[in-house]
Structure formats: structure tokens, C-alpha cells
Enzyme design. Structure first.
Site, short mmCIF file in Angstrom:
data_model
loop_
_atom_site.label_atom_id
_atom_site.label_comp_id
_atom_site.label_asym_id
_atom_site.label_seq_id
_atom_site.Cartn_x
_atom_site.Cartn_y
_atom_site.Cartn_z
N ASN A 33 0.86 -1.18 0.00
CA ASN A 33 0.00 0.00 0.00
C ASN A 33 0.89 1.24 0.00
OD1 ASN A 33 -2.95 1.02 0.49
ND2 ASN A 33 -1.63 2.27 1.80
N ASP A 44 -4.22 22.06 7.62
CA ASP A 44 -4.73 20.99 6.75
C ASP A 44 -5.34 21.54 5.46
OD1 ASP A 44 -5.25 18.39 5.95
OD2 ASP A 44 -5.83 17.76 7.95
N GLU A 92 -0.71 0.56 -5.77
CA GLU A 92 -0.61 1.94 -6.29
C GLU A 92 0.63 2.12 -7.18
OE1 GLU A 92 -1.41 1.40 -3.06
OE2 GLU A 92 -3.07 2.73 -2.50
C1 LIG Z 1 -0.45 15.96 0.10
C2 LIG Z 1 -1.25 14.90 0.79
C3 LIG Z 1 -1.12 14.70 2.15
C4 LIG Z 1 -1.82 13.69 2.81
N1 LIG Z 1 -1.62 13.47 4.14
C5 LIG Z 1 -2.20 12.40 4.73
C6 LIG Z 1 -1.90 12.08 6.10
O1 LIG Z 1 -1.13 12.76 6.75
N2 LIG Z 1 -2.49 10.97 6.62
C7 LIG Z 1 -3.34 10.16 5.92
O2 LIG Z 1 -3.79 9.15 6.45
N3 LIG Z 1 -3.67 10.48 4.64
C8 LIG Z 1 -3.10 11.57 4.04
N4 LIG Z 1 -3.39 11.87 2.73
C9 LIG Z 1 -4.42 11.10 2.03
C10 LIG Z 1 -3.94 9.77 1.56
O3 LIG Z 1 -2.64 9.73 1.08
C11 LIG Z 1 -4.82 9.35 0.44
O4 LIG Z 1 -6.15 9.45 0.80
C12 LIG Z 1 -4.54 7.95 -0.02
O5 LIG Z 1 -5.32 7.75 -1.13
C13 LIG Z 1 -4.91 6.90 0.97
O6 LIG Z 1 -4.80 5.69 0.28
P1 LIG Z 1 -5.27 4.32 0.93
O7 LIG Z 1 -6.74 4.49 1.22
O8 LIG Z 1 -4.97 3.32 -0.13
O9 LIG Z 1 -4.44 4.14 2.14
C14 LIG Z 1 -2.72 12.88 2.07
C15 LIG Z 1 -2.86 13.09 0.71
C16 LIG Z 1 -2.13 14.08 0.06
C17 LIG Z 1 -2.28 14.27 -1.41
#
Ligand SMILES: Cc1cc2nc3c(=O)[nH]c(=O)nc-3n(C[C@H](O)[C@H](O)[C@H](O)COP(=O)(O)O)c2cc1C
Length: 445
Positions: free
Chosen positions: A138, A245, A199
Site C-alpha cells: 500500500n 490541513d 498503487e
Molecule cells: C499531500 C497529501 C497529504 C496527505 N496526508 C495524509 C496524512 O497525513 N495521513 C493520511 O492518512 N492520509 C493523508 N493523505 C491522504 C492519503 O494519502 C490518500 O487518501 C490515499 O489515497 C490513501 O490511500 P489508501 O486508502 O490506499 O491508504 C494525504 C494526501 C495528500 C495528497
């Protein structure tokens, strides 16, 4: 384009601003990036660090599109194609990201302290690679607050891939944090494909993204990353935050896991990549990968033309859905489908295909001339919503609750009496356009 090719292209085309004067990552750099409107910038001399910093590389749709070698209009469909057709990436024996192996000292990295009110200096553009014991690799973004020379506090949103993997392993979870990534890797990391879909295979479908095995953990990372930090997400919790945020409001302090870093590899003359929290790049990377998922759901119920998560809604809470109407209820069907396509969406606006969805004035015009609030607005109470919305109802450890609203600003096919309008009557809702005029015929320069 790989990260360095992309940087080179921005330099060659005059799109990269170079700052040669020394800039301090402690409070000065973030303010300057913001003042520059997040245009792509390279800070050559960084106070307290030998790493140059780049920022704002993906703060516009057109930049991301050029990084993927497509047009702005093709972005949504390019992402949708890659999401639906991942290609397993090849594994290399050696890689640029491991040219230098260094003893870990996080104080050597130019980690930005963005605002005086932040809980600490934060890595913002790092992508985290973990392995879920059940579903495999992931990859996602996680902000990291530096605690000392070898530790971070990591923000793991409950229910997302990394959090789920960490919960399944009773002990520590191996993690690799990659900084300095190609647009393809950044976009893929921001996607949430179904569990089991890799991904990095999506990134590889967008653009060749070979991997290499990490040195100390059983994980693979993009071979062309600039910097890789290898370590474990431990079971220890500390206070993480506050931090700015997506919604441009401060996120609260929470108890979050500690990450211990025990190996650092990087390219020769590595660049450190920064991203402004609450800025355009943050919003775009969050929102863009959700547009194809909304599109796919809407397409199941009607003829969807385009989808936009607007920056005013943090590119997360507000969706504009453009449809080609074939029946009187298509607008209402599209509203419900958009909520299914991205569960964090709070407000949906549906418009016809004659509206330019990138022009807020045209969107407002459609609402003003095509919508009647008592028949074309859907209001839903007590729905699952986004943890990022300050006005939602938040209970720690539970899904946030919110009200939702859908606005059908498409041309109404029914009259107030319920009777269907003729095609001619519907055409009367369209904007009357003046004919095009060849200006050069009248005005000479
Ligand atoms: C710039 C940026 C910062 C992010 N920061 C966080 C974070 O600190 N914690 C988190 O859980 N998701 C964060 N996200 C969202 C996740 O990376 C995003 O939703 C991702 O698709 C989660 O994938 P998953 O559901 O496969 O784990 C961030 C996304 C971006 C673009």
C-alpha cells in the site's frame, strides 16, 4: 517524466524559478512558497542543510498533465485508465535512490517548519510504502512531524490502507518513506484503489516506474526517488499536530504512532521536495485522483461528461459533475452517484454540458437560471463525511458525521406542473451567444 526529467523540463521552459539566496526552512521558506503563489521553485541554498529544496512542482493541473505527457483535458481519463489497468512494475538490482547510504540524522534534511502554530517541522511530500499482511503493498501520503534525529510522529487516518495494515500487525510495521517523486508516483499514492490493487502498478501504468528493494526492510520503492527513509511504525503513540490541513484551518492534536527510521539512502546531490499544506498542490493531489472514481459512479447511472473537485471546497468537499442529459431525472441520479463515488463529498453541483465547469461564474449562472430550491435541491442529514471538515461532527475513532447537499442545476425537463418540456422549450434555457468576430478586421495594432 521522472522527477529529474520533470524538473529539467520546467527549467528549460522557463517555468522553474530559482532562488540562489539562502532561505531558512524554519518559517521563512513556506511563507515564500506561498507568496510566490506556489509556482515551481528551486531553493539552491538552504540554511542548515546541504539539500536543495524544490516546491510547487505539481500545483497546477497543467503542470501535472505535462508531467504525464497529456493535456489538461485528458488528465481525468488518463488517471481512470491507469486505475483500471495497473501494470506490475519491474524490479531493478541497483537504483539511483540508493547511490548514497547514510547514517540517519533527520536534522540534516531541510524539513520545513511551516507556521509558528505547527506542532513541529513536517515532511509533507513524502509517500509511505508499507505491506498489508493480507493485501500486500500500500502506498499513500502521510505527513510526518519530526520528533528527533531518528523519529517522526505519523498521521494515519483511520480506515485508510496504512492504518489498516498497522492495525493488523500486532507489532511494528515496516515503512519506507520516499521524498522527491515523479508526478505519476505522487498521483498514484493519493489514490485509494480497492484493497490488493498496488498503487505503484498504477504509477507504472501512468509512466514507467521501476522499483528497487530497500536495504533494511522487506519493501520495494520507486528506483528514481530522491531520498528514501527506511524504518518501522511502532506501537508507541505521541501527540501529533497541530498542523495546517487541506481546508486551510488547523487540524487538531491527536495521539498518533511514532515512526523510527534506521536507514537513509539517497541519490547523489539529492533534492528535497516540499509541498505547502493547505495549498494548491495539496488540494490538487488530494482531489484529482477522486475525480475518476466519481466519474465512474455517475457514468453507471447517466451520461457523465466531466467531473471537477473545486479548489474552493479544498478539492475534496465540493464536486461539480457535468452530464449530457437523456432523461428528466438524470441530474438527481448524478447527485446520488457522486456521493457514492467519493464519500467525503459534502456538496454536489450537477450541470449540463454547455457549462464551462472551470468557470465559477458560469457555474453560478447555471444555479441562478436553472435551479428551483424546492424541487432541485437534495438535503441529506447525518451522513458519513470527511474528517477534514471543521463544521462536521467529529467523534474520535469514528467516521465523522455531516449533512450533505446536492444541487441539480441542469435544465429542468419538467415544468412546475410536472408536464415535460419540449426540446424547443429546453433550448430556451441555453445562453444566447454573440457571434464570433474576427477582431483583426476592425482593430489594427
Ligand atoms: C499531500 C497529501 C497529504 C496527505 N496526508 C495524509 C496524512 O497525513 N495521513 C493520511 O492518512 N492520509 C493523508 N493523505 C491522504 C492519503 O494519502 C490518500 O487518501 C490515499 O489515497 C490513501 O490511500 P489508501 O486508502 O490506499 O491508504 C494525504 C494526501 C495528500 C495528497
Amino acid at each position: 517524466m521522472q522527477f529529474r526529467e520533470f524538473l529539467h523540463m520546467l527549467q528549460q521552459t522557463g517555468q522553474l524559478l530559482t532562488v540562489s539566496q539562502e532561505v531558512d526552512p524554519h518559517l521563512e521558506m513556506a511563507a515564500l512558497i506561498h507568496r510566490l503563489g506556489e509556482q515551481p521553485v528551486l531553493f539552491q541554498r538552504v540554511k542548515g542543510s546541504s539539500y536543495p529544496v524544490v516546491a510547487g512542482l505539481c500545483a497546477q493541473r497543467s503542470l501535472l498533465a505535462s508531467g504525464l505527457g497529456v493535456t489538461r483535458e485528458e488528465l481525468l481519463f488518463t488517471l481512470a485508465r491507469a486505475l483500471n489497468n495497473p501494470v506490475p512494475p519491474p524490479l531493478l538490482a541497483t537504483a539511483p535512490c540508493q547511490e548514497v547510504i547514510e547514517e540517519v540524522n533527520l536534522y540534516k534534511l531541510p524539513i520545513l517548519m511551516h507556521l509558528p502554530s505547527d506542532g513541529g517541522p513536517y515532511v509533507t511530500a513524502g509517500i509511505a510504502v508499507v505491506k498489508d499482511p493480507e493485501f500486500g503493498r500500500n502506498v499513500s501520503f502521510h505527513r510526518l512531524m519530526r520528533l528527533d534525529a531518528t523519529h517522526f510522529a505519523v498521521r494515519l487516518v483511520e480506515g485508510r490502507g496504512t492504518h489498516a495494515a498497522w492495525q493488523k500487525t500486532g507489532g511494528d510495521l515496516e515503512i519506507a518513506i520516499c521524498i522527491g517523486n515523479s508526478p505519476a508516483v505522487l498521483l498514484a499514492a493519493a489514490m485509494s484503489p480497492p484493497p490488493g490493487v498496488d498503487e505503484l502498478a498504477i504509477a507504472n501504468a501512468l509512466m514507467p516506474t521501476p522499483l528497487v528493494k530497500c536495504r533494511t526492510v522487506d519493501l520495494e520503492v520507486p528506483a528514481n526517488a530522491e531520498i528514501v527513509l527506511e524504518g518501522h511504525i511502532t506501537r508507541q503513540l505521541v501527540e501529533e499536530g497541530p498542523f495546517l490541513d487541506l481546508t486551510e484551518t488547523m487540524d487538531m492534536v491527536r495521539r498518533q504512532p511514532v515512526v523510527e527510521i534506521h536507514c537513509m539512502t539517497h541519490r547523489q546531490d539529492a533534492y528535497y521536495q516540499a509541498l505547502l499544506p493547505g495549498g494548491l498542490e495539496h488540494k490538487l493531489l488530494m482531489g484529482l485522483p477522486r475525480e475518476p472514481t466519481i466519474y465512474a459512479e455517475v457514468q453507471k447511472v447517466c451520461d457523465c461528461v466531466d467531473v471537477l473537485l473545486t479548489p474552493g471546497g479544498g478539492s475534496w468537499l465540493h464536486a461539480v459533475v457535468q452530464i449530457r442529459k437523456h432523461g428528466p431525472d438524470d441530474g438527481q441520479l448524478a447527485i446520488q452517484a457522486a456521493f457514492r463515488g467519493h464519500t467525503s463529498v459534502k456538496h454536489v453541483l450537477v450541470v449540463d454540458d454547455d457549462i464551462n465547469i472551470y468557470d465559477p461564474v458560469e457555474l453560478e449562472w447555471a444555479v441562478a437560471t436553472r435551479l428551483q430550491a424546492d424541487s432541485d435541491v437534495v438535503i441529506l442529514s447525518n451522513q458519513g463525511g470527511s474528517s477534514l471538515d471543521p463544521s462536521a461532527w467529529h467523534v474520535p475513532g469514528e467516521k465523522s458525521r455531516t449533512a450533505k447537499m446536492g444541487l441539480d442545476a441542469t435544465i429542468p425537463w419538467r415544468k412546475p406542473s410536472g408536464e415535460l418540456r419540449s426540446e424547443e422549450e429546453r433550448a430556451a434555457f441555453r445562453k444566447v451567444r454573440y457571434p464570433a468576430v474576427p477582431l483583426e478586421k476592425y482593430i489594427t495594432k
